[in-house]
Scaffold this active site. Structure first.
Site, short mmCIF file in Angstrom:
data_model
loop_
_atom_site.label_atom_id
_atom_site.label_comp_id
_atom_site.label_asym_id
_atom_site.label_seq_id
_atom_site.Cartn_x
_atom_site.Cartn_y
_atom_site.Cartn_z
N ASN A 190 58.50 75.70 160.01
CA ASN A 190 59.81 76.34 160.22
C ASN A 190 60.35 76.71 158.85
O ASN A 190 60.19 75.94 157.91
CB ASN A 190 60.80 75.36 160.85
CG ASN A 190 60.51 75.08 162.30
OD1 ASN A 190 59.56 75.62 162.86
ND2 ASN A 190 61.32 74.23 162.90
N LYS B 233 80.39 87.81 172.17
CA LYS B 233 79.73 87.24 173.37
C LYS B 233 79.12 88.36 174.20
O LYS B 233 77.99 88.27 174.65
CB LYS B 233 80.71 86.47 174.26
CG LYS B 233 81.19 85.13 173.77
CD LYS B 233 80.16 84.04 173.81
CE LYS B 233 79.40 83.94 172.53
NZ LYS B 233 79.93 83.14 171.46
C1 F6R Z 1 77.16 83.25 168.76
C2 F6R Z 1 76.52 82.18 168.04
C3 F6R Z 1 76.31 82.33 166.58
C4 F6R Z 1 76.61 81.00 165.85
C5 F6R Z 1 76.24 81.12 164.37
C6 F6R Z 1 76.61 79.87 163.60
O1 F6R Z 1 77.31 82.94 170.11
O2 F6R Z 1 76.16 81.18 168.60
O3 F6R Z 1 77.07 83.36 166.05
O4 F6R Z 1 77.96 80.71 166.00
O5 F6R Z 1 74.86 81.34 164.26
O6 F6R Z 1 75.97 78.76 164.11
P1 F6R Z 1 76.49 77.30 163.81
O7 F6R Z 1 77.82 77.16 164.45
O8 F6R Z 1 75.47 76.38 164.41
O9 F6R Z 1 76.59 77.17 162.31
#
Ligand code: F6R
Length: 609
Positions: A98, A486
């Site tokens: 990864n 969304k």
């Molecule tokens: C949209 C979505 C992404 C995350 C972004 C940040 O629905 O899920 O835009 O919000 O990739 O991810 P986190 O919050 O995990 O840092």
């Protein structure tokens, strides 16, 4: 994003590896593969289909072995084709990876010069050849991997097996998550705890620079300096049920409907209290909050939108200057640091590469104080921050973030209250009133969910459209942005959000009878101005879809569809207005026959830049 599972056991590990991959499917992927060692040596099966497809292939081939590695790939270097799917192989060495190896081109040239032939376009293949080449010196697999990772530049989590050694599985991480699962006479590794809970709750989180050798009997971990280290064994609180679908059709649907309980859990420790205190954010929070003179919020995507809402709250209620930046911009921009700013990172996963790097960058610039609002305990972000607030949304599996967002907002509302109180801007009466509103929030969220039948009717109309506009003003402008995000990510309809006052500065040119316009219309100080903006849309034939509070007197008419919001939540109104927009995106995507939980091209947890 990509997912890794590795296992060594006395039984056939193929079902464990495949079950692990199934539990990582939510992260998004476009190919999958598995490699095991058995009496015939190294055997590998790969597929560009779903994990279920891979499973069928392994069954058809009778794949079996006591040690193996498996992977779901989200393409970065090279198209999603079988030859680019992991595991990659070099001689008897097989690797899953990864992350991104930034110096892969230089390494490729070097390894080619040594006679290695590349059969994929991936950066990962260089790791397989590199380990193979280091093994030629007659060292153990562990030593060969340790020697190899020193040469890698970039972010990685890897798992490696070799035909020459059926007793050791070797893993390493730097900048991408990887954890070990501790079993009884069997041991495991995975990039995400959810892949491990099928076999064990006991988890060791590897640190950056760690290389671990996993056998049937235990694990040996060496850190970046080369010292053998003991890492704590944690008992994961994640339950298998929490990542199961139950009666729902999709994870996104489940997560939308879980919001009342997710918010209640997040606010549990405050809703029974008569007052709030900074300690909610960590033991040292009182001291830190007294010293700060401003706030800098760093986040990506939906979490960035939560930060934008928080800016309205923090400046408006607590009177503290607040900046919000997209993490991927901040980390590369020349900015003026302020050591007295509180750096707040917001993240569902706590593993988003840009957010982690932005926090690191802020620290290097001399920022003294950091707070993370995050949904995953033990995530890299939580570990990297001085102060923390855990949103207790439970695992979010759907790629489109829903309950993580509303719980982040609940946490940020709480933070605003604490800051306002410490600045003498929150009277006892006001505090009691806001606590009451927080206590009521789960019930208010529950009642908003009842707008679903009306939203379904809206979705019927939206499903035929190619574009949509989302309008909001003030604190509801970021909610319009979240609604547009969304819709575009799961329905693939092009959607844009605008602060409604900006309409006639350009976007009004787009409005005609084919342009649905969603408007968020709470009964606040800007409602009359918003109504004028809506008139401007209607006058150009644009069809309006309005979420309106009771008192706004907005009603449905020709080309104007109004949904009445059941509850007016004052300060917390942005949280309630988010829910219909999530439902709209969900139902439009369903109408269009899209894979709601795994939208094309997207991944959960963006652990690469
Ligand atoms: C949209 C979505 C992404 C995350 C972004 C940040 O629905 O899920 O835009 O919000 O990739 O991810 P986190 O919050 O995990 O840092």
């Amino acid at each position: 994003m990509c997912g890794i599972v590795g296992a060594i056991a006395r039984c056939n590990v193929v079902p464990i590896l495949l079950e692990g991959l199934k539990r990582l499917e939510y992260r998004g992927y476009d190919s999958a593969g598995v490699a095991v060692l058995n009496a015939s040596g190294l055997e590998r099966v790969r597929s560009t289909g779903r994990v279920a497809e891979l499973e069928k292939l392994t069954q058809a081939q009778g794949l079996s072995g006591n040690i193996g590695i498996a992977h779901t790939r989200w393409a970065t270097h090279g198209a999603p084709e079988e030859r680019n799917a992991h595991p990659h192989v070099s001689g008897g060495v097989s690797v899953v990876h990864n992350g991104i190896i930034e110096n892969h081109e230089a390494m490729r040239a070097r390894l080619r010069a040594k006679g290695y032939v590349f059969v994929s376009d991936t950066d990962t293949e260089v790791i397989a050849h590199l380990v193979n080449s280091n093994l030629q010196a007659g060292v153990t697999l562990f030593e060969a991997v340790r020697k190899s990772v020193v040469e890698l530049v970039g972010a990685y989590a890897i798992a490696v097996v070799s035909e020459s050694d059926h007793d050791h599985l070797v893993v390493a991480r730097h900048g991408a998550p990887l954890q070990l699962g501790v079993g009884d006479g069997e041991n495991f590794a995975a990039s995400d705890t959810s892949a491990l809970i099928q076999v064990t709750q006991k988890v060791i989180y590897l640190e950056d620079g760690d290389v671990a050798e996993i056998t049937l009997g235990g694990v040996t971990i060496v850190d970046a300096k080369g010292d053998t280290v003991e890492r704590a064994v944690h008992v994961s609180q994640l339950s298998a049920a929490a990542v199961e679908l139950g009666n729902y059709q999709h994870y996104m649907q489940k997560e939308i409907f879980e919001q009342p309980i997710a918010v209640a859990n997040t606010l549990e420790m405050v809703t029974s209290a008569q007052s709030i205190s900074p300690q909610l954010f960590g033991a040292a929070a009182g001291e830190v909050f007294r010293d700060i003179d401003s706030v800098l919020i760093l986040a990506c995507g939906t979490s960035y939108h939560a930060g934008m809402v928080a800016r309205y709250w923090i400046e408006g209620f607590a009177g503290i200057a607040c900046n919000v930046e997209i993490a991927s911009e901040y980390r590369y921009r020349e900015s003026v640091p302020n050591p007295r700013a509180l750096v707040i990172t917001i993240s569902q996963s706590g593993e988003t590469a840009d957010t982690l790097a932005a926090l690191q960058h802020a620290k290097e610039l001399g920022h003294r104080y950091s707070l993370s609002v995050c949904n995953v305990p033990e995530s890299a972000l939580i570990r990297a921050s001085d102060l923390r607030f855990l949103t207790r949304a439970g695992p979010e599996i759907g790629v489109a973030s829903t309950k993580a967002f509303t719980t982040q907002l609940a946490a940020l509302a709480l933070l605003t209250m604490v800051l306002a109180k410490m600045r003498g801007r929150l009277s006892t009466e006001r505090e009691a009133g806001l606590l009451k509103a927080l206590r009521h929030l789960p019930i208010a969220l529950q009642s908003v969910l009842h707008v679903e039948p009306q939203i379904r009717m809206w979705a019927d109309k939206f499903a035929q459209r190619h574009h949509a506009l989302f309008l909001g003003r003030g604190i509801h402008y970021p909610i319009a942005m979240e609604g547009a995000l969304k819709l575009k990510e799961i329905s693939y309809i092009h959607a844009e959000a605008y602060a409604a006052g900006e309409l006639k500065h350009g976007p009004l040119a787009l409005v005609d009878k084919y342009m649905p316009v969603v408007a968020i219309a709470p009964q606040d100080a800007l409602i009359e101005k918003l109504k004028s903006n809506l008139q401007e849309v209607r006058a150009r034939g644009g069809e309006l879809y309005v979420m309106a509070d009771q008192d706004t007197k907005l009603t449905s008419s020709d080309g104007v569809h109004v949904i009445r919001m059941p509850d007016h939540a004052g300060l917390l109104s942005p949280i309630l207005h988010t829910v219909p927009l999530q439902l709209l995106a969900y139902h439009v995507a369903l109408e269009r026959g899209n894979d709601v939980d795994k939208p094309r091209n997207l991944a959960k947890s963006v652990t690469v830049e």
